[in-house]
Design an enzyme around this catalytic site. Structure first.
Site, PDB file in Angstrom:
ATOM      1  N   SER A 110       0.520  -1.333   0.066  1.00  0.00           N
ATOM      2  CA  SER A 110       0.123   0.178  -0.100  1.00  0.00           C
ATOM      3  C   SER A 110       0.699   1.553  -0.381  1.00  0.00           C
ATOM      4  O   SER A 110       1.784   1.612  -0.629  1.00  0.00           O
ATOM      5  CB  SER A 110      -1.136   0.385   1.543  1.00  0.00           C
ATOM      6  OG  SER A 110      -1.859   1.084   1.034  1.00  0.00           O
ATOM      7  N   ASP A 251      -2.901   6.641  -3.309  1.00  0.00           N
ATOM      8  CA  ASP A 251      -1.525   5.606  -3.411  1.00  0.00           C
ATOM      9  C   ASP A 251      -0.840   4.561  -3.699  1.00  0.00           C
ATOM     10  O   ASP A 251      -1.283   3.973  -5.190  1.00  0.00           O
ATOM     11  CB  ASP A 251      -1.134   4.970  -1.518  1.00  0.00           C
ATOM     12  CG  ASP A 251      -2.401   3.765  -1.862  1.00  0.00           C
ATOM     13  OD1 ASP A 251      -3.060   3.562  -2.318  1.00  0.00           O
ATOM     14  OD2 ASP A 251      -2.753   3.011  -0.789  1.00  0.00           O
ATOM     15  N   ASP A 253      -1.071   1.151  -4.129  1.00  0.00           N
ATOM     16  CA  ASP A 253      -1.372   0.209  -4.798  1.00  0.00           C
ATOM     17  C   ASP A 253      -3.750   0.813  -5.190  1.00  0.00           C
ATOM     18  O   ASP A 253      -4.722   0.104  -5.150  1.00  0.00           O
ATOM     19  CB  ASP A 253      -2.064  -0.786  -3.732  1.00  0.00           C
ATOM     20  CG  ASP A 253      -3.321  -0.435  -2.532  1.00  0.00           C
ATOM     21  OD1 ASP A 253      -2.894   0.659  -1.819  1.00  0.00           O
ATOM     22  OD2 ASP A 253      -3.459  -1.141  -2.003  1.00  0.00           O
ATOM     23  N   ASP A 255      -5.484   2.274  -3.468  1.00  0.00           N
ATOM     24  CA  ASP A 255      -7.668   1.837  -2.989  1.00  0.00           C
ATOM     25  C   ASP A 255      -7.238   2.498  -2.037  1.00  0.00           C
ATOM     26  O   ASP A 255      -8.449   3.222  -1.525  1.00  0.00           O
ATOM     27  CB  ASP A 255      -7.015   0.804  -2.464  1.00  0.00           C
ATOM     28  CG  ASP A 255      -6.199   0.541  -1.162  1.00  0.00           C
ATOM     29  OD1 ASP A 255      -5.668   1.576  -0.926  1.00  0.00           O
ATOM     30  OD2 ASP A 255      -6.125  -0.604   0.080  1.00  0.00           O
TER      31      ASP A 255
END
Length: 455
Positions: A110, A251, A253, A255
């Site tokens: 992440s 960010d 990833d 999400d």
């Protein structure tokens, strides 16, 4: 109050969002990842059909190590593996359902730096795994891999899916009202040199926006480095330079999302939740009579929603817990101040790009500046500080307990404390919020000092 430490039972591998740690160390070594894949394969093999797992990743160098280790573990357990390449986490949740897989996997840490990595799992319904399922996986890992080995004739097959990005692009575009366009809207998109670096700018461009992209040159090491939602300064600077109408920062990833207006002022997850909830209430799209957020949500959001006749349902920190509460209460908007927003009409997990499109839909329909639209409420003064520790539990120290009690007494009913252990890093997170900013700072600093002394 002392926050939940995010653990249920005695989990050793899983944190608040899958498995995460320093790449090629601890749980994130190839041998442990292979064992993890085999254990997960055992849990999700049910029935005589060919079992299918889809795997995506972000742009970290260590993804090249973790992906084949996971692939070997799943194939050894008898699951067919579809490799999708770099894609956002929400794309993996969507494609798990679209490809009718038994399991979806995202290799990502992440918003963490490149040297960390992690593995997130999605069930066949696209939702993250329950605490109970994660504990069962850990139990099987302790048993060892022998019981989960498939016979030579039953090994899984591996295939790469080349058009996965295009599938997600069409999915994301469908979340933007068909009657609207982004023609004439100038957008800065910061992809954090991460998983959204190809798909996010494409979606915005195909919807008609004039797009300036930054954070779209991943090299394996620069994910989240001075870019993205945790470092929005470059986005803010680019908005000024290109006279953009809005800045969007994802960010690593993709999400979660943080937005800035045309003046470069940050719009956080709480303001985004308020904006979308209010817009959806007007159109009748809002379900459940409220919004779900965590104990970290600002008291200003609570007041704003209350003024609209809506409820704020709070959970412990972690998008999985937000989603669980949304499903239990029939609510279709939830999220966290970090910009991790879940819109269940469109997906089963946070989706930074789809969230940004909802904001852009309001901008397009009202024809007003982002600074006029996205300031829904005046936030209460809030301060969050992180204290790193080496071992043990500093929150058990008498001096820390005394400092927390003293802070609560000083706040009374005019403020609140949320103090918790991170589920992904060795950190104690201390958050204070109240009407008096000077008091908030003093209380938080006193508690942090006590934690540092005990750490």
């Amino acid at each position: 109050m002392r926050g939940d430490d995010q653990m249920t039972g005695k989990r050793e591998i899983f944190g608040t969002d899958g498995v995460r740690g320093l790449a090629n160390a601890g749980a994130m070594t190839p041998d442990n990842i292979l064992r993890l894949g085999m254990a997960v394969g055992r849990v999700f093999k049910n029935g005589s059909h060919r079992h299918r797992v889809v795997i995506g990743k972000d742009t970290r160098l260590s993804g090249y190590m973790i992906e084949p280790a996971l692939t070997a573990g799943f194939a050894a357990s008898g699951m067919d593996v579809f490799l999708l390449g770099p894609l956002p986490t929400p794309a993996m949740a969507m494609l798990t359902r679209s490809l009718r897989a038994d399991l979806g996997v995202m290799i990502s840490a992440s918003h963490n730096p490149y040297h960390d990595n992690g593995v997130k799992f999605f069930g066949p319904d696209g939702f993250k795994l329950s605490d109970e399922t994660e504990m069962e996986i850990e139990r099987l890992m302790r048993e060892g891999p022998d019981a989960g080995r498939a016979g030579a004739a039953d090994l899984g097959r591996v295939k790469r899916i080349d058009d996965a990005g295009a599938r997600y692009i069409e999915f994301a575009k469908a979340a933007f009202p068909r009657r609207q366009s982004l023609d004439g809207v100038r957008v800065v998109i910061d992809c954090a040199n991460g998983a959204g670096y190809k798909v996010a700018p494409t979606v915005l461009w195909e919807l008609g926006a004039e797009v300036k992209s930054i954070g779209v040159e991943p090299n394996g090491f620069n994910i989240n480095h001075e870019v993205g939602s945790t470092s929005p300064e470059k986005m803010q600077k680019a908005v000024h330079e290109y006279r953009a109408d809005i800045g969007i920062a994802l960010d690593g990833d993709a999400d979660r999302v943080i937005i800035c207006d045309e003046q470069g002022h940050i719009v956080d997850g709480d303001q985004i939740l308020a904006l979308i909830a209010n817009a959806w209430k007007k159109t009748g799209a809002l379900k459940g009579g409220g919004v779900v957020s965590t104990v970290m949500a600002n008291m200003g959001l609570d007041k704003f929603l209350g003024d609209q006749g809506l409820k704020l349902e709070r959970t412990k920190v972690g998008d999985r817990y937000v989603v669980e509460e949304m499903r239990a209460k029939g609510i279709n908007i939830g999220g966290e101040p970090s910009g991790h927003v879940v819109l269940s009409d469109y997906g089963t997990t946070g989706d930074g790009l789809v969230t940004a499109l909802q904001v852009l839909a309001v901008v397009a329909s009202e024809g007003r500046k982002v600074s006029d639209i996205c300031r829904c409420f005046a936030p209460f003064p809030q301060l969050l500080k992180n204290v790193r520790y080496k071992g043990g539990d500093p929150l058990d120290a008498d001096a820390v307990k005394a400092a927390i009690k003293a802070g609560e007494d000083k706040f009374g009913k005019a403020g609140r404390l949320v103090i918790r252990k991170s589920g992904t890093e060795p950190l104690i997170r201390v958050m204070g919020e109240g009407e008096n900013e000077t008091l908030v700072r003093a209380v938080v600093e006193d508690i942090c000092a006590a934690v540092e002394a005990a750490a």
